[in-house]
Design a protein around this motif. Structure first.
Motif, short mmCIF file in Angstrom:
data_model
loop_
_atom_site.label_atom_id
_atom_site.label_comp_id
_atom_site.label_asym_id
_atom_site.label_seq_id
_atom_site.Cartn_x
_atom_site.Cartn_y
_atom_site.Cartn_z
N LEU A 1 -5.87 -4.64 -2.90
CA LEU A 1 -6.03 -3.27 -2.43
C LEU A 1 -7.01 -2.51 -3.31
CD1 LEU A 1 -2.29 -2.48 -1.73
CD2 LEU A 1 -4.09 -2.54 0.00
N LEU B 1 -7.98 -2.92 2.30
CA LEU B 1 -7.38 -4.20 1.96
C LEU B 1 -8.47 -5.27 2.01
CD1 LEU B 1 -4.78 -6.06 1.61
CD2 LEU B 1 -4.91 -6.35 4.10
N ALA C 1 0.82 -1.21 0.00
CA ALA C 1 0.00 0.00 0.00
C ALA C 1 0.85 1.26 0.00
CB ALA C 1 -0.92 0.00 1.22
#
Length: 348
Positions: free
Chosen positions: A88, A95, A49
């Motif tokens: 994602l 998530l 991320a």
């Protein structure tokens, strides 16, 4: 399974540093890779991320390990029944975690690490792969041989609406799925566990209806499919299969002849595109040879890395800013822990 080399993690890291150095025909590499043991005995997937990296333990585990961008363990999403595939959202704030042993998909806030939703997949038992196109969260499911199919969760409805059995094609196991970040009209599904392998190109129509557009010619993809990917525009698909000994790219409009190939050596296991789709990370499982490669889209090799343990199928992820590739490995003998490798990537 082929015999693996018995290298220590320290030696693997040293070898990786040597292999990423400048060699004739290869670009100068960035800083040396690092290898961090994780509190997992098995591994399924990895995603980045940006500031955090998530690694799932697989169907026999209960945890998703959270690390910093440089690989330091900072937390755990625990008490999860068999976390496998990770996905994602486009803004990287959510998530999604496939939970095949619970017939569910969980959603977590990537900042707070708190679970924000859990979606029951009902008749779509054993959801094992995930893809996202706008409001639709797709999942490949199937617990039994020839019981695989595709399901959909419409996140645009409140409450979210579930649909299963969306395609007429037969999948030996839960199909692998891939979507295009800039094209909400296409979906790619791969048939794992068979020889020869096959992939299916779908069009996404009104209300999320799937139409099968085409599949590959016999044996074009190879055998024992491990991973698939789509470029951001959805015009090119990529396959990593046990054979042939290279990652292949095909036009989404005609899955017949590869438009490009990427030489990884025997037993390709993973392929992952950078956020912009201009660079390809590809991994294989060739003993005593580099495991992970970075290529330009035209096939020019830019970096290579030796990991020292077995790369997990589908076990590669790009950092959003394309400065790192993350790889997860495990030792099939169980003698060493699951390891997260942080591979700095030289500038394009």
């Amino acid at each position: 399974m082929q015999t693996r080399r018995g290298l220590t993690l320290a030696l693997a890291a040293l070898t990786a540093g040597l292999l990423t150095g400048a060699t004739p025909g290869h670009a100068q590499a960035a800083a040396a890779p690092t290898a961090t043991p994780l509190p997992l005995s098995t591994v399924a997937d990895v995603v980045s991320a940006g500031d955090r990296v998530f690694v799932s333990g697989g169907s026999s585990a209960t945890d998703v390990v959270v690390t910093s961008a440089t690989g330091t363990v900072v937390g755990t999403l625990s008490g999860l029944p068999g976390p496998t595939d990770l996905l994602l959202s486009a803004d990287r704030r959510t998530l999604y975690v496939a939970l095949p042993t619970a017939n569910a998909i969980a959603a977590f806030d990537t900042g707070s690490l708190l679970e924000s939703a859990r979606y029951d997949t009902g008749a779509g038992e054993c959801p094992s792969s995930l893809a996202l196109t706008g409001r639709y969260l797709w999942f490949g499911y199937g617990c039994d041989q020839w019981g695989g199919n595709i399901g959909r969760i419409d996140l645009g409805r409140q409450p979210a609406r579930l649909s299963t059995g969306l395609v007429s094609e037969d999948f030996y196991y839960a199909p692998l799925l891939a979507a295009a970040s800039q094209n909400r009209a296409v979906l790619l599904a791969g048939q794992p566990g068979l020889s020869p392998a096959s992939v299916y190109a779908y069009g996404i129509g009104a209300a999320g209806a799937l139409t099968m557009l085409r599949t590959n010619q016999f044996s074009a993809v190879g055998s024992n499919l491990r991973d698939i990917a789509l470029d951001p525009t959805g015009t090119t698909l990529y396959t990593a299969a046990g054979s042939p000994p290279l990652v292949q790219a095909f036009p989404f409009a005609d899955i017949a002849t590869p438009s490009a190939t990427y030489a990884t050596g025997p037993y390709p296991r993973a392929v992952e595109l950078s956020r912009l789709g201009t660079r390809i990370a590809a991994g294989a499982d060739a003993a005593y040879a580099p495991d992970v490669f970075v290529f330009a889209a035209d096939g020019t090799e830019q970096a290579r890395y030796e990991l020292g343990d077995e790369l997990s199928a589908g076990g590669l992820a790009w950092a959003p800013n394309e400065t790192r590739v993350y790889a997860v490995t495990s030792d099939w003998t169980g003698a060493r822990p699951v390891t997260l490798h942080v591979l700095p990537v030289p500038a394009a």
